[in-house]
Scaffold this motif. Structure first.
Motif, PDB file in Angstrom:
ATOM      1  N   LYS A   1       0.854  -1.206  -0.148  1.00  0.00           N
ATOM      2  CA  LYS A   1       0.073  -0.044  -0.062  1.00  0.00           C
ATOM      3  C   LYS A   1       0.836   1.196   0.042  1.00  0.00           C
ATOM      4  O   LYS A   1       0.497   2.118  -0.451  1.00  0.00           O
ATOM      5  N   SER A   2       2.138   1.026   0.435  1.00  0.00           N
ATOM      6  CA  SER A   2       2.993   2.391   0.350  1.00  0.00           C
ATOM      7  C   SER A   2       3.928   2.176  -0.997  1.00  0.00           C
ATOM      8  O   SER A   2       4.577   3.248  -1.136  1.00  0.00           O
TER       9      SER A   2
ATOM     10  N   LYS B   1      -8.511   3.797 -10.582  1.00  0.00           N
ATOM     11  CA  LYS B   1      -9.610   2.758 -10.020  1.00  0.00           C
ATOM     12  C   LYS B   1      -9.722   1.473 -10.772  1.00  0.00           C
ATOM     13  O   LYS B   1     -10.545   0.994 -11.158  1.00  0.00           O
ATOM     14  N   LEU B   2      -8.404   0.707 -10.546  1.00  0.00           N
ATOM     15  CA  LEU B   2      -8.435  -0.560 -11.517  1.00  0.00           C
ATOM     16  C   LEU B   2      -8.141  -1.425 -10.521  1.00  0.00           C
ATOM     17  O   LEU B   2      -8.426  -2.777 -10.528  1.00  0.00           O
ATOM     18  N   ILE B   3      -8.401  -1.313  -9.006  1.00  0.00           N
ATOM     19  CA  ILE B   3      -8.227  -2.100  -7.806  1.00  0.00           C
ATOM     20  C   ILE B   3      -9.061  -1.752  -6.703  1.00  0.00           C
ATOM     21  O   ILE B   3      -9.458  -0.360  -6.727  1.00  0.00           O
ATOM     22  N   ASP B   4      -9.575  -2.570  -5.978  1.00  0.00           N
ATOM     23  CA  ASP B   4     -10.232  -2.309  -4.511  1.00  0.00           C
ATOM     24  C   ASP B   4      -9.547  -3.032  -3.463  1.00  0.00           C
ATOM     25  O   ASP B   4      -8.565  -3.382  -3.464  1.00  0.00           O
TER      26      ASP B   4
ATOM     27  N   PHE C   1      -7.547  -6.121  -3.759  1.00  0.00           N
ATOM     28  CA  PHE C   1      -5.895  -6.381  -4.296  1.00  0.00           C
ATOM     29  C   PHE C   1      -5.221  -6.881  -3.159  1.00  0.00           C
ATOM     30  O   PHE C   1      -4.990  -6.858  -2.072  1.00  0.00           O
ATOM     31  N   TYR C   2      -4.302  -7.934  -3.918  1.00  0.00           N
ATOM     32  CA  TYR C   2      -3.208  -8.624  -3.282  1.00  0.00           C
ATOM     33  C   TYR C   2      -2.058  -9.020  -4.068  1.00  0.00           C
ATOM     34  O   TYR C   2      -2.141  -8.798  -5.366  1.00  0.00           O
TER      35      TYR C   2
ATOM     36  N   ASP D   1      -0.204   2.838  -5.859  1.00  0.00           N
ATOM     37  CA  ASP D   1      -0.720   4.173  -5.736  1.00  0.00           C
ATOM     38  C   ASP D   1      -1.548   4.323  -6.978  1.00  0.00           C
ATOM     39  O   ASP D   1      -2.578   4.871  -7.471  1.00  0.00           O
ATOM     40  N   GLU D   2      -0.661   4.032  -8.111  1.00  0.00           N
ATOM     41  CA  GLU D   2      -0.984   4.160  -9.489  1.00  0.00           C
ATOM     42  C   GLU D   2      -2.395   3.601  -9.859  1.00  0.00           C
ATOM     43  O   GLU D   2      -3.203   3.965 -10.595  1.00  0.00           O
TER      44      GLU D   2
END
Length: 427
Positions: A292-293, A304-307, A310-311, A298-299
């Motif tokens: 997440k960092s 808005k390609l992930i929610d 995401f893993y 971030d991109e």
């Protein structure tokens, strides 16, 4: 019995290889109330082609047999071993992976008796034709359950996109058709080949006296007879560098499509220093870019390609490795294109020294936190021991890595021919 002190983490491991061939590791932690034991064999789902002990011809057994064998060892002629552990206040379990099968328990009382039970039930197989047939129905239902789980199908679909020949592309439990072929004799053949003490490791961690414990284990093993130890001849098919399928697509009743991009990390046999350097750098790179960092996370989020689903995960074994990035996405095509673009961009990147030092500290912190868990220590110690690496020496190895090591790894990391995709879309 020898012992080794690790001053940097204030731990002491006791170790002995018994006359039977069994390797024993003991990690006493007197301050803890719980004791955890794991009895593991270097045998997993990918070991489907081998020369049985005492024979000369290569055979191939049905897919799923390692997992089937794990189930069957708990069932004896007159009882279920889970009941024995329950009466002794222990919680028992087992698991089969692509490369290992392990049997385990945790308990706060009756430790000696539970250790004996663990050793005895694994080393005393009982298979009958009737019980094997009954188990086929039970495991068949388990397989069908996983067939209906999008997350598991996404994982296996990614591996099928990556690997063409290695059996890592086959579900650990096999298929309903493959387990239907398993016989009692097949189980004994696999057991006699792979469950020799010389192919097994016992790791016990927790509240016990190491001298007393090794005496108990020795006495238990000396009371049993084992066949002469032979080298196990395994046969793995040759795997190409490139992926098997650029895209693997499934239709399932999902409300939101799932998409994963896989990296075929390795098909070379790695051991010792070569293994651990790749293992650490592989993990650091994935964390650096996709946590997440991370910049890549971030991109993806901004576009808005992930929610929250995401893993990423990464895994390295002795003769294969993979990394997976994915989750739910409304735009699987756009997600795929973006992930590939980001991955390929790493070939021209250089990680700043301060960033790499920060990632090293983060990795060390994660390792130290994980060492609060007896279960994690035992599993990881056995995993790394199998490839000739001392788990408790990982921290000095990480500290000795340089940013030049990281940037050289980064230049060689990604190749478009080693990227595969799995998409699960609505029916």
């Amino acid at each position: 019995m020898s012992n080794k002190d690790y001053r940097h983490i204030k731990e002491t491991i006791y170790h002995e290889k018994l006359d039977s061939g069994l390797t024993v590791f003991l990690l006493p932690r007197p301050a803890m109330s719980k004791t955890y034991a794991i009895f593991s064999t270097n045998y997993g789902a990918i070991d489907r082609s081998f020369v049985p002990i005492g024979e000369t011809e290569l055979i191939t057994v049905p897919d799923g047999i390692a997992h089937f064998l794990e189930h069957k060892l708990f069932e004896k002629e007159d009882r279920d071993v889970f009941t024995d552990f329950g009466k002794q206040g222990a919680s028992a379990n087992a698991y089969t992976s692509f490369t290992k099968t392990a049997y385990l328990f945790s308990a706060t009382t009756n430790i000696d008796q539970n250790v004996k039970t663990l050793l005895d039930f694994v080393q005393d197989p009982y298979f009958s034709e009737a019980s094997v047939e009954k188990e086929k129905g039970i495991i068949g239902q388990e397989i069908k359950m996983y067939d209906d789980q999008p997350d598991w199908q996404s994982f296996m679909g990614t591996l099928r996109s990556l690997f063409k020949n290695l059996p890592v592309n086959i579900d650990i439990a096999g298929t309903v058709d493959s387990i239907a072929e398993i016989t009692k004799d097949d189980l004994y053949t696999c057991y006699n080949t792979f469950y020799h003490p010389g192919n097994m490791t016992l790791f016990i961690a927790g509240n016990f006296d190491p001298e007393q414990m090794i005496s108990l284990v020795k006495e238990n093993q000396q009371a049993k007879e084992f066949a002469k130890l032979e080298d196990i001849q395994r046969d793995y098919p040759k795997e190409p560098e490139e992926v098997a399928h650029k895209e693997y697509k499934l239709t399932m009743p999902v409300s939101v499509p799932k998409c994963t991009v896989g990296i075929k990390e390795s098909i070379q046999e790695l051991e010792g220093e070569d293994f651990i350097r790749k293992d650490i750098l592989q993990d650091i790179m994935m964390t650096y870019f996709f946590s997440k960092s991370g910049q890549f996370y971030d991109e993806l989020y901004q576009e808005k390609l992930i929610d929250s689903s995401f893993y990423f995960e990464t895994n390295l074994e002795k003769n294969f490795g993979y990394s997976i990035i994915g989750g739910n996405t409304d735009n699987p095509d756009q997600f795929t294109a973006k992930i590939k673009e980001l991955l390929l961009s790493t070939k021209t990147m250089e990680i700043p020294t301060e960033d790499f030092e920060r990632m090293k500290r983060k990795k060390i912190g994660q390792l130290l936190r994980s060492m609060n868990s007896l279960e994690n220590i035992a599993g990881k110690y056995i995993h790394y021991h199998t490839v000739g690496v001392d788990f408790f020496e990982l921290i000095p190895t990480i500290q000795n890595l340089s940013v030049e090591d990281a940037n050289q790894y980064l230049q060689d990391w990604i190749d478009e021919e080693r990227l595969g995709v799995c998409k699960i879309v609505a029916e």
